[in-house]
Design a protein around this motif. Structure first.
Motif, PDB file in Angstrom:
ATOM      1  N   GLU A  82       0.881  -1.168   0.000  1.00 49.48           N
ATOM      2  CA  GLU A  82       0.000   0.000   0.000  1.00 49.48           C
ATOM      3  C   GLU A  82       0.917   1.216   0.000  1.00 49.48           C
ATOM      4  N   THR A  84       0.307   4.509   1.618  1.00 49.53           N
ATOM      5  CA  THR A  84       0.201   5.582   2.608  1.00 49.53           C
ATOM      6  C   THR A  84       1.485   5.673   3.440  1.00 49.53           C
ATOM      7  N   ARG A 113       0.364  -7.654  -2.985  1.00 53.91           N
ATOM      8  CA  ARG A 113      -0.060  -8.414  -1.794  1.00 53.91           C
ATOM      9  C   ARG A 113      -0.216  -9.877  -2.196  1.00 53.91           C
ATOM     10  N   GLU A 115      -2.194 -12.407  -1.899  1.00 44.22           N
ATOM     11  CA  GLU A 115      -3.535 -12.830  -1.511  1.00 44.22           C
ATOM     12  C   GLU A 115      -3.964 -13.962  -2.426  1.00 44.22           C
ATOM     13  N   TYR A 122      -5.935  -9.365  -7.009  1.00 42.23           N
ATOM     14  CA  TYR A 122      -4.713  -9.778  -7.699  1.00 42.23           C
ATOM     15  C   TYR A 122      -3.528  -9.594  -6.767  1.00 42.23           C
ATOM     16  N   GLU A 131      -3.538  11.617  -0.443  1.00 40.54           N
ATOM     17  CA  GLU A 131      -3.355  11.859   0.989  1.00 40.54           C
ATOM     18  C   GLU A 131      -3.341  13.376   1.224  1.00 40.54           C
ATOM     19  N   TYR A 268      -5.354   3.582  11.283  1.00 40.38           N
ATOM     20  CA  TYR A 268      -6.531   4.442  11.252  1.00 40.38           C
ATOM     21  C   TYR A 268      -6.929   4.975  12.623  1.00 40.38           C
TER      22      TYR A 268
HETATM   23  P1  HAM Z   1      -6.970  -0.877   1.333  1.00 42.71           P
HETATM   24  O1  HAM Z   1      -8.393  -0.939   1.776  1.00 42.71           O
HETATM   25  O2  HAM Z   1      -6.063  -1.940   1.823  1.00 42.71           O
HETATM   26  O3  HAM Z   1      -6.430   0.551   1.769  1.00 42.71           O
HETATM   27  O4  HAM Z   1      -6.920  -0.851  -0.232  1.00 42.71           O
HETATM   28  C1  HAM Z   1      -7.625   0.131  -0.958  1.00 42.71           C
HETATM   29  C2  HAM Z   1      -8.274  -0.477  -2.188  1.00 42.71           C
HETATM   30  O5  HAM Z   1      -7.289  -1.162  -2.986  1.00 42.71           O
HETATM   31  C3  HAM Z   1      -9.317  -1.538  -1.916  1.00 42.71           C
HETATM   32  O6  HAM Z   1     -10.577  -0.956  -1.625  1.00 42.71           O
HETATM   33  C4  HAM Z   1      -9.361  -2.272  -3.236  1.00 42.71           C
HETATM   34  O7  HAM Z   1     -10.174  -1.604  -4.188  1.00 42.71           O
HETATM   35  C5  HAM Z   1      -7.908  -2.211  -3.696  1.00 42.71           C
HETATM   36  N1  HAM Z   1      -7.244  -3.487  -3.412  1.00 42.71           N
HETATM   37  C6  HAM Z   1      -6.717  -3.916  -2.247  1.00 42.71           C
HETATM   38  N2  HAM Z   1      -6.173  -5.145  -2.373  1.00 42.71           N
HETATM   39  C7  HAM Z   1      -6.367  -5.517  -3.662  1.00 42.71           C
HETATM   40  C8  HAM Z   1      -6.035  -6.668  -4.436  1.00 42.71           C
HETATM   41  N3  HAM Z   1      -5.359  -7.697  -3.916  1.00 42.71           N
HETATM   42  N4  HAM Z   1      -6.397  -6.692  -5.744  1.00 42.71           N
HETATM   43  C9  HAM Z   1      -7.062  -5.655  -6.295  1.00 42.71           C
HETATM   44  N5  HAM Z   1      -7.401  -4.534  -5.618  1.00 42.71           N
HETATM   45  C10 HAM Z   1      -7.053  -4.458  -4.325  1.00 42.71           C
HETATM   46  C11 HAM Z   1      -5.163   1.020   1.534  1.00 42.71           C
HETATM   47  O8  HAM Z   1      -4.382   0.501   0.774  1.00 42.71           O
HETATM   48  C12 HAM Z   1      -4.869   2.330   2.226  1.00 42.71           C
HETATM   49  N6  HAM Z   1      -3.482   2.718   1.918  1.00 42.71           N
HETATM   50  C13 HAM Z   1      -5.830   3.404   1.787  1.00 42.71           C
HETATM   51  C14 HAM Z   1      -5.593   4.710   2.438  1.00 42.71           C
HETATM   52  C15 HAM Z   1      -4.959   5.763   1.915  1.00 42.71           C
HETATM   53  N7  HAM Z   1      -5.951   5.039   3.670  1.00 42.71           N
HETATM   54  C16 HAM Z   1      -5.544   6.264   3.923  1.00 42.71           C
HETATM   55  N8  HAM Z   1      -4.920   6.715   2.856  1.00 42.71           N
END
Ligand code: HAM
Length: 423
Positions: A82, A84, A113, A115, A122, A131, A268
């Motif tokens: 991620e 952030t 990731r 997963e 993916y 941000e 958070y």
């Molecule tokens: P997160 O909820 O882990 O938040 O990921 C944000 C979005 O990334 C998810 O809602 C989803 O749409 C997409 N996503 C996550 N994992 C996958 C995956 N394996 N494949 C496809 N799409 C995926 C964050 O990453 C935080 N950094 C968000 C944030 C920014 N909070 C504060 N600032």
């Protein structure tokens, strides 16, 4: 390779279009672009995102970067799961807080990731995120910032042509509220956790907040009976959340308060949110985000509250493709006879249009106009109103749903008009 994809034309054109729309919206809200490396020190994520989170404990691609010379130390590196933590690291490293201004930064790029891959999930995926971060005196803690970010997201989704989204928000409280709630939750879970699924039993030990995310049907009545985080918030957190909701109400962005929305990252505090879309199936989170008022300090920086989000670009594309597919399946027109007396004339018109290759859905003169509108909006691109006036004059009233406009069209022009409507 499992969980990775090649993107080819023409799909890449859609990716470029989405990114161009996102950039133009970010520009209007006065955000600038930040590009950080796709790998960082493992410790950044362990400290920032949290050791106990699924992301850090199970999903990171981490390796030991061997020293090339004796003088070099080996380092543990990780492909960013991620962005952030990376943005806040850059904020600290470049002393961006010293400007005294809010930093409004956006990014578009790959995240990683490990997963279990499935539709919309993916191992390499792309996020579009942003941000807002800065010292408290720059207004970084203000609830207006939260509401502005959410309003920007509603605008972005609308401009991308993604209708039908749902916004869920919650407050997970301050750094002091959370441990208090976790204790309350643990106490409430103790007598019931034995009846819950295996995952919940594990989470109750390692990360009790995640129990609230459980989707197993049998566990739902138990979870609904658990204490709510809203009841553990201090007065300042309550007031902050109320102010965010009031600003959203004023801006007209629809939302629901979801008491169970806790999100899977440890940084958070206070506001958390998710936008979901029904067209996505099990992986229905289009984007998620929230406040992280203590993250900078957790990774060795100055006090720098912030709020942000990340949107799964892959999921955005899937949603758009599903919406386009649904549009392609719409009939050209729904003929609405105004009163039962017009049923016969409507059938005659439908027969004529269908012979000319127009895809037609025929309504029913016994329906009230509102009911016809609702039925037509679901199955057709346009509605043709057929009342006594129209039947006599041969000039029909056509409502086009995509634009919301109502036009008079002569019967002779109707085939060309209806088949010319964009999907
Ligand atoms: P997160 O909820 O882990 O938040 O990921 C944000 C979005 O990334 C998810 O809602 C989803 O749409 C997409 N996503 C996550 N994992 C996958 C995956 N394996 N494949 C496809 N799409 C995926 C964050 O990453 C935080 N950094 C968000 C944030 C920014 N909070 C504060 N600032």
């Amino acid at each position: 390779m499992r969980g990775t994809r090649d993107l080819l034309p023409p799909e890449t054109a859609l990716w470029n279009r989405i990114e161009a729309v996102a950039r133009s919206v970010f520009e209007r809200y006065n955000f600038g672009e930040i590009r950080t490396p796709i790998f960082e020190d493992t410790a950044l994520f362990a400290r920032g995102v949290g050791e106990e989170t699924d992301i850090v404990s199970k999903e990171m691609y981490t390796w030991e970067d061997r020293a090339r010379a004796q003088s070099e130390k080996t380092q543990m590196l990780t492909l960013r799961p991620e962005n952030t933590a990376g943005v806040v690291r850059a904020y600290i490293e470049h002393k961006l807080g010293e400007s005294g201004q809010l930093q409004k930064l956006y990014y578009i790029g790959p995240q990683f990731r490990r997963e279990r891959p499935q539709k919309g999930r993916y191992r390499q995926f792309s996020q579009i995120g942003a941000e807002v971060i800065g010292p408290p005196h720059a207004g970084s803690e203000s609830p207006v910032r939260d509401a502005e970010v959410l309003e920007m997201l509603a605008t972005l989704l609308d401009e991308l042509g993604i209708g039908g989204w749902t916004l869920k928000i919650n407050s997970v409280g301050s750094a002091q509220d959370r441990p208090k709630y976790i204790e309350t939750l643990k106490a409430a879970l103790a007598p019931v956790v034995g009846q819950m699924c295996g995952d919940c039993q594990r989470r109750a030990e390692t990360n009790p907040l995640r129990v609230l995310d459980c989707k197993v049907a049998e566990d739902q009545p138990i979870i609904d009976g658990l204490p709510r985080i809203a009841d553990s918030l201090d007065e300042a957190s309550k007031a902050h959340f109320a102010a965010v909701c009031a600003a959203l109400d004023a801006s007209g962005v629809p939302y629901t308060h979801d008491h169970r929305l806790v999100r899977g990252l440890d940084y958070y505090t206070r506001t958390t949110f998710e936008f979901t879309h029904g067209g996505l199936g099990a992986q229905n989170a289009l984007l998620g985000g929230g406040r992280y008022d203590g993250l900078s300090e957790a990774i060795g920086g100055p006090k720098a509250p912030g709020i942000g989000f990340a949107m799964g670009e892959d999921r955005l594309i899937l949603t758009l493709q599903a919406l386009e597919q649904a549009k392609a399946e719409l009939a050209h027109a729904y003929i609405a006879p105004l009163g039962e007396g017009q049923n016969a004339a409507a059938l005659k018109l439908a027969r004529k249009l269908r012979r000319d290759g127009v895809r037609v859905e025929l309504g029913d003169g016994s329906f009230r106009l509102k009911k016809s509108f609702e039925a037509a909006d679901k199955v057709a691109r346009a509605m043709v109103l057929l009342g006594e006036d129209e039947a006599q004059s041969g000039i029909l009233t056509v409502k086009v749903f995509a634009t919301g406009t109502q036009t008079k069209v002569a019967e002779a022009e109707l085939v060309a008009f209806l088949t010319g409507l964009a999907g």
